[in-house]
Design a protein around this motif. Structure first.
Motif, PDB file in Angstrom:
ATOM      1  N   ALA A 116       0.845  -1.186   0.000  1.00  0.00           N
ATOM      2  CA  ALA A 116       0.000   0.000   0.000  1.00  0.00           C
ATOM      3  C   ALA A 116       0.887   1.245   0.000  1.00  0.00           C
ATOM      4  N   LEU A 117       0.831   2.005  -1.079  1.00  0.00           N
ATOM      5  CA  LEU A 117       1.693   3.178  -1.218  1.00  0.00           C
ATOM      6  C   LEU A 117       1.141   4.391  -0.482  1.00  0.00           C
ATOM      7  N   GLY A 118      -0.164   4.455  -0.335  1.00  0.00           N
ATOM      8  CA  GLY A 118      -0.807   5.606   0.280  1.00  0.00           C
ATOM      9  C   GLY A 118      -2.306   5.504   0.127  1.00  0.00           C
ATOM     10  N   ALA A 119      -2.964   6.619  -0.207  1.00  0.00           N
ATOM     11  CA  ALA A 119      -4.428   6.606  -0.248  1.00  0.00           C
ATOM     12  C   ALA A 119      -4.960   7.580  -1.289  1.00  0.00           C
ATOM     13  N   MET A 120      -6.107   7.216  -1.860  1.00  0.00           N
ATOM     14  CA  MET A 120      -6.968   8.146  -2.590  1.00  0.00           C
ATOM     15  C   MET A 120      -7.978   8.635  -1.567  1.00  0.00           C
ATOM     16  N   CYS A 121      -7.896   9.910  -1.177  1.00  0.00           N
ATOM     17  CA  CYS A 121      -8.686  10.355  -0.041  1.00  0.00           C
ATOM     18  C   CYS A 121      -9.543  11.572  -0.385  1.00  0.00           C
ATOM     19  N   VAL A 122     -10.647  11.693   0.331  1.00  0.00           N
ATOM     20  CA  VAL A 122     -11.526  12.865   0.251  1.00  0.00           C
ATOM     21  C   VAL A 122     -11.764  13.360   1.673  1.00  0.00           C
ATOM     22  N   LEU A 123     -11.887  14.703   1.842  1.00  0.00           N
ATOM     23  CA  LEU A 123     -12.020  15.287   3.165  1.00  0.00           C
ATOM     24  C   LEU A 123     -13.071  16.403   3.129  1.00  0.00           C
ATOM     25  N   GLY A 124     -13.743  16.579   4.247  1.00  0.00           N
ATOM     26  CA  GLY A 124     -14.745  17.638   4.343  1.00  0.00           C
ATOM     27  C   GLY A 124     -14.635  18.380   5.651  1.00  0.00           C
ATOM     28  N   THR A 125     -15.235  19.570   5.683  1.00  0.00           N
ATOM     29  CA  THR A 125     -15.153  20.405   6.884  1.00  0.00           C
ATOM     30  C   THR A 125     -16.352  20.218   7.802  1.00  0.00           C
ATOM     31  N   GLU A 126     -17.260  19.319   7.428  1.00  0.00           N
ATOM     32  CA  GLU A 126     -18.413  19.008   8.271  1.00  0.00           C
ATOM     33  C   GLU A 126     -18.471  17.501   8.490  1.00  0.00           C
ATOM     34  N   PRO A 127     -18.923  17.049   9.696  1.00  0.00           N
ATOM     35  CA  PRO A 127     -19.084  15.609   9.919  1.00  0.00           C
ATOM     36  C   PRO A 127     -20.125  15.048   8.945  1.00  0.00           C
ATOM     37  N   ARG A 128     -19.923  13.803   8.532  1.00  0.00           N
ATOM     38  CA  ARG A 128     -20.892  13.166   7.647  1.00  0.00           C
ATOM     39  C   ARG A 128     -20.639  11.660   7.645  1.00  0.00           C
ATOM     40  N   GLN A 129     -21.578  10.921   7.078  1.00  0.00           N
ATOM     41  CA  GLN A 129     -21.437   9.487   6.890  1.00  0.00           C
ATOM     42  C   GLN A 129     -21.137   9.222   5.406  1.00  0.00           C
ATOM     43  N   ALA A 130     -20.772   7.996   5.116  1.00  0.00           N
ATOM     44  CA  ALA A 130     -20.530   7.591   3.729  1.00  0.00           C
ATOM     45  C   ALA A 130     -21.346   6.350   3.436  1.00  0.00           C
ATOM     46  N   SER A 131     -21.975   6.334   2.281  1.00  0.00           N
ATOM     47  CA  SER A 131     -22.811   5.192   1.896  1.00  0.00           C
ATOM     48  C   SER A 131     -21.961   4.092   1.285  1.00  0.00           C
ATOM     49  N   SER A 132     -22.556   2.911   1.150  1.00  0.00           N
ATOM     50  CA  SER A 132     -21.835   1.780   0.559  1.00  0.00           C
ATOM     51  C   SER A 132     -21.460   2.053  -0.892  1.00  0.00           C
ATOM     52  N   SER A 133     -22.307   2.760  -1.610  1.00  0.00           N
ATOM     53  CA  SER A 133     -21.985   3.095  -3.000  1.00  0.00           C
ATOM     54  C   SER A 133     -20.804   4.065  -3.062  1.00  0.00           C
ATOM     55  N   GLU A 134     -20.741   4.987  -2.086  1.00  0.00           N
ATOM     56  CA  GLU A 134     -19.588   5.890  -2.028  1.00  0.00           C
ATOM     57  C   GLU A 134     -18.303   5.131  -1.701  1.00  0.00           C
ATOM     58  N   PHE A 135     -18.410   4.144  -0.791  1.00  0.00           N
ATOM     59  CA  PHE A 135     -17.248   3.286  -0.496  1.00  0.00           C
ATOM     60  C   PHE A 135     -16.738   2.647  -1.780  1.00  0.00           C
ATOM     61  N   ALA A 136     -17.679   2.073  -2.558  1.00  0.00           N
ATOM     62  CA  ALA A 136     -17.299   1.386  -3.791  1.00  0.00           C
ATOM     63  C   ALA A 136     -16.679   2.352  -4.792  1.00  0.00           C
ATOM     64  N   SER A 137     -17.239   3.564  -4.882  1.00  0.00           N
ATOM     65  CA  SER A 137     -16.705   4.559  -5.815  1.00  0.00           C
ATOM     66  C   SER A 137     -15.286   4.967  -5.424  1.00  0.00           C
ATOM     67  N   LEU A 138     -15.074   5.150  -4.121  1.00  0.00           N
ATOM     68  CA  LEU A 138     -13.743   5.544  -3.660  1.00  0.00           C
ATOM     69  C   LEU A 138     -12.731   4.438  -3.938  1.00  0.00           C
ATOM     70  N   ALA A 139     -13.141   3.185  -3.719  1.00  0.00           N
ATOM     71  CA  ALA A 139     -12.250   2.070  -4.011  1.00  0.00           C
ATOM     72  C   ALA A 139     -11.919   2.007  -5.498  1.00  0.00           C
ATOM     73  N   ASP A 140     -12.916   2.255  -6.356  1.00  0.00           N
ATOM     74  CA  ASP A 140     -12.672   2.261  -7.798  1.00  0.00           C
ATOM     75  C   ASP A 140     -11.722   3.381  -8.185  1.00  0.00           C
ATOM     76  N   LEU A 141     -11.900   4.545  -7.577  1.00  0.00           N
ATOM     77  CA  LEU A 141     -10.997   5.658  -7.869  1.00  0.00           C
ATOM     78  C   LEU A 141      -9.567   5.336  -7.446  1.00  0.00           C
ATOM     79  N   GLY A 142      -9.432   4.682  -6.285  1.00  0.00           N
ATOM     80  CA  GLY A 142      -8.095   4.266  -5.849  1.00  0.00           C
ATOM     81  C   GLY A 142      -7.468   3.288  -6.820  1.00  0.00           C
ATOM     82  N   ALA A 143      -8.270   2.355  -7.342  1.00  0.00           N
ATOM     83  CA  ALA A 143      -7.757   1.390  -8.316  1.00  0.00           C
ATOM     84  C   ALA A 143      -7.354   2.093  -9.603  1.00  0.00           C
ATOM     85  N   MET A 144      -8.119   3.122 -10.001  1.00  0.00           N
ATOM     86  CA  MET A 144      -7.762   3.893 -11.193  1.00  0.00           C
ATOM     87  C   MET A 144      -6.424   4.614 -11.010  1.00  0.00           C
ATOM     88  N   VAL A 145      -6.229   5.193  -9.829  1.00  0.00           N
ATOM     89  CA  VAL A 145      -4.960   5.867  -9.545  1.00  0.00           C
ATOM     90  C   VAL A 145      -3.807   4.879  -9.597  1.00  0.00           C
TER      91      VAL A 145
END
Length: 600
Positions: A116-145
């Motif tokens: 694991a070299l690092g991370a594809m990450c997203v950050l926000g200035t307000e607390p929030r939750q993440a949905s399962s579809s967002e998890f999958a999208s983030l994982a796909d973006l990491g794989a693309m990177v």
């Protein structure tokens, strides 16, 4: 060690501190848009910092690694979501939280080798939750990177010499095939290995690297021609090529076909070196076996094929398990040397046949593996002797034996202990000095120990071995030729060995009572050894009949189960005190602690 390997994988890609790249920025912008967040980054975890290859909403190019969530992603190789950094006990006082960041989500950037070299990450200035579809999208973006990283900075997908797709492409294609065909059919992977590592070394040394390049180019052309343009072959190793068999073939039938094709390839080839090629066939279930395991199994089958007449081998899980166990033993023995409860010595007595008394003990190494249990010395000793750990292992045995001699002496037992020495030890220029240093550290004289060497061990490099043995003998250390009769030493070297003892191998002794030819051999070996000035020990004496016969043959000592099996130091001491073969050197233990006046 895992962290060092991860850092090495990162640094080899030459990504750190490079210029921005639109290919990465495009993915980062997409991440920020998909999550509707102001901050996104491609973060690489260096030794003490998080460096951003691409970033949106971040002004600085790096932050300290300490308490950075991306570091946790790299360390765990798993997705990380923190709904509110200020509510998280680990990160509430982190620089990110203090700068106003509340939400974090990161997907690991994992290389094809699993780092694991690092991370594809997203950050926000307000607390929030993440949905399962967002998890999958983030994982796909990491794989693309990660795919972009490997495309730009790894070795690519095509070997420049053979112009075939390489091992990385083979792995990806097999993964794609498993996704496209979820029925999990049985398939056959084939690996052609042109030469063993030893042959490769020899050909480059004699013919040069250009000859090897010509060999690979020729082999690639022949393999492409043999399997046809409709099928894909891969260049997966320096001289290794892989391809899949068409669906529906059995391993046995396909192997027979490959044997015929290999014979034809040899006739077509202009290179005589092609005669050393072997083929391995590995059956596997599509989608169940990892592509790397498929390659490993095919490679294992190819190595087994070197012993077969037709040079085509089918993967054997039994043989593979044996190879993996051997590899495990090699890896784990170093830890055993450092451990205090894995290795131990047991001792088997040697009995003088004229007096009937124990005159010595052979120290034998034993290993209790923490997971595998007791490992037979017949299994692990030959394996270790082929590695660089031989030096450390012999040092451990000698040191343990010398400590035991001192312990026994305190209990009233004064015996010479024999220690086995490997062929590799006799090639160490400083071996004699190290043995003498060990004796000096324990304040023991050279006469307390005997070193056993085999004929084969001496003949591996007779000139060097003789020099080491002469240095040991010159210092007063007794030497024994172990397993006498099973080696291949010539009489000219045998008479030059500065040894004192010959130990006739148990293979000549065990069936002595029923084998007349062995009795003649024992008589001849004993007579020859005496003529050369050696004392003769018969190993493997298990019955009284055999004991009587080795006495008749003129052997001086005997060793074997008739007297005792190898014992712990405590049991050996008890045996010496209670046995009919009790050594004459055994003194009764003192009844009380000696007075200081006893020294005057």
């Amino acid at each position: 060690m895992n962290e060092e390997a991860r850092l090495d994988a990162l640094h080899q890609l030459n990504l750190l501190d490079t210029d921005p790249s639109e290919a990465f920025d495009r993915v980062t912008r997409m991440a920020a848009q998909l999550f509707d967040l102001p901050i996104a980054a491609v973060s690489l975890t260096d030794r003490d910092r998080q460096w951003f290859k691409s970033r949106v909403g971040v002004s600085h190019s790096s932050i300290p690694r300490h308490k950075a969530p991306c570091a946790q992603v790299a360390e765990s190789s798993s997705l990380l979501v923190i709904p509110d950094l200020l509510a998280d006990p680990c990160y509430r006082d982190s620089p990110l939280a203090q700068s106003g960041v509340r939400f974090y989500a990161g997907a690991p950037l994992i290389t094809s080798d699993g780092y694991a070299l690092g991370a594809m990450c997203v950050l926000g200035t307000e607390p929030r939750q993440a949905s399962s579809s967002e998890f999958a999208s983030l994982a796909d973006l990491g794989a693309m990177v990660m795919a972009q990283i490997e495309l730009q900075h790894a070795f690519g997908r095509v070997d420049p010499l053979s112009r075939m797709p390489n091992r990385i492409q083979f792995i990806e294609d097999l993964e794609d095939l498993a996704r496209d065909q979820p029925e999990r059919d049985l398939r056959l992977s084939t690996l052609v290995d042109l030469a063993s590592p030893e042959q490769l070394s020899d050909v480059v040394r004699v013919m040069g690297a250009s000859y090897l390049d010509e060999l690979i180019a020729e082999a690639a052309r022949l393999i492409r021609s043999a399997i046809g343009v409709e099928r894909k072959a891969y260049h997966v190793g320096a001289t290794q090529f892989a391809f899949l068999a068409p669906p529906g073939f059995s391993a046995i039938g396909y192997s027979a076909l490959l044997a015929k094709r290999l014979k034809s390839l040899r006739k077509l080839s202009n290179s005589r070196f092609m005669a050393s090629a072997v083929i391995g066939v590995a059956p596997f279930m599509l989608g169940w076996s990892h592509p790397r395991d498929v390659l490993r199994m095919a490679h294992s089958a190819a190595q087994d094929a070197r012993r077969l007449e037709n040079k085509v081998g089918i993967y054997s899980s039994t043989q593979d398990a044996a190879h993996q166990r051997r590899f495990t033993l090699i890896n784990d023995f170093a830890e055993a040397l450092r451990s205090t409860d894995q290795l131990r010595l047991v001792y088997q007595p040697r009995v003088d046949l004229s007096s009937g008394a124990c005159v010595g003990a052979e120290a034998l190494l034993r290993w209790k593996h923490p997971k595998l249990g007791e490992i037979s010395p017949g299994e692990f000793v030959p394996v270790i002797e082929q590695t660089s750990m031989t030096k450390a292992a012999t040092t451990w045995v000698i040191d343990a034996a010398l400590k035991q001699i001192l312990t026994w002496r305190e209990a009233g037992l004064d015996l010479q202990v024999s220690v086995n020495v490997s062929a590799a030890n006799l090639q160490e220029p400083d071996f004699a000095d190290r043995v003498l240093d060990a004796l000096a550290r324990h304040s023991l004289t050279a006469s307390c120990i005997e070193l056993e060497v085999t004929e084969t061990g001496v003949m591996a490099d007779a000139v060097q071995a003789l020099a080491v043995l002469e240095a040991l003998a010159g210092a007063g250390i007794r030497l024994a030729i172990d397993d006498f009769g099973t080696g291949y030493s010539s009489l000219s070297y045998l008479q030059r060995l500065p040894a004192h003892v010959v130990k006739i191998d148990q293979s000549f002794v065990r069936d002595l009572a029923t084998n007349e030819r062995q009795r003649a051999l024992i008589l001849a070996m004993t007579s020859l050894s005496h003529d050369l000035g050696y004392r003769v020990v018969a190993e493997g004496v298990e019955t009284k009949d055999v004991l009587a016969l080795v006495e008749v043959a003129g052997c001086d000592e005997a060793q074997g189960y008739l007297f005792a099996r190898p014992m712990t130091p405590q049991d050996f001491l008890a045996w010496c005190r209670e046995s009919e073969f009790a050594p004459s050197s055994l003194k009764a233990p003192p009844l009380s602690e000696p007075s200081i006046l006893d020294s005057f």
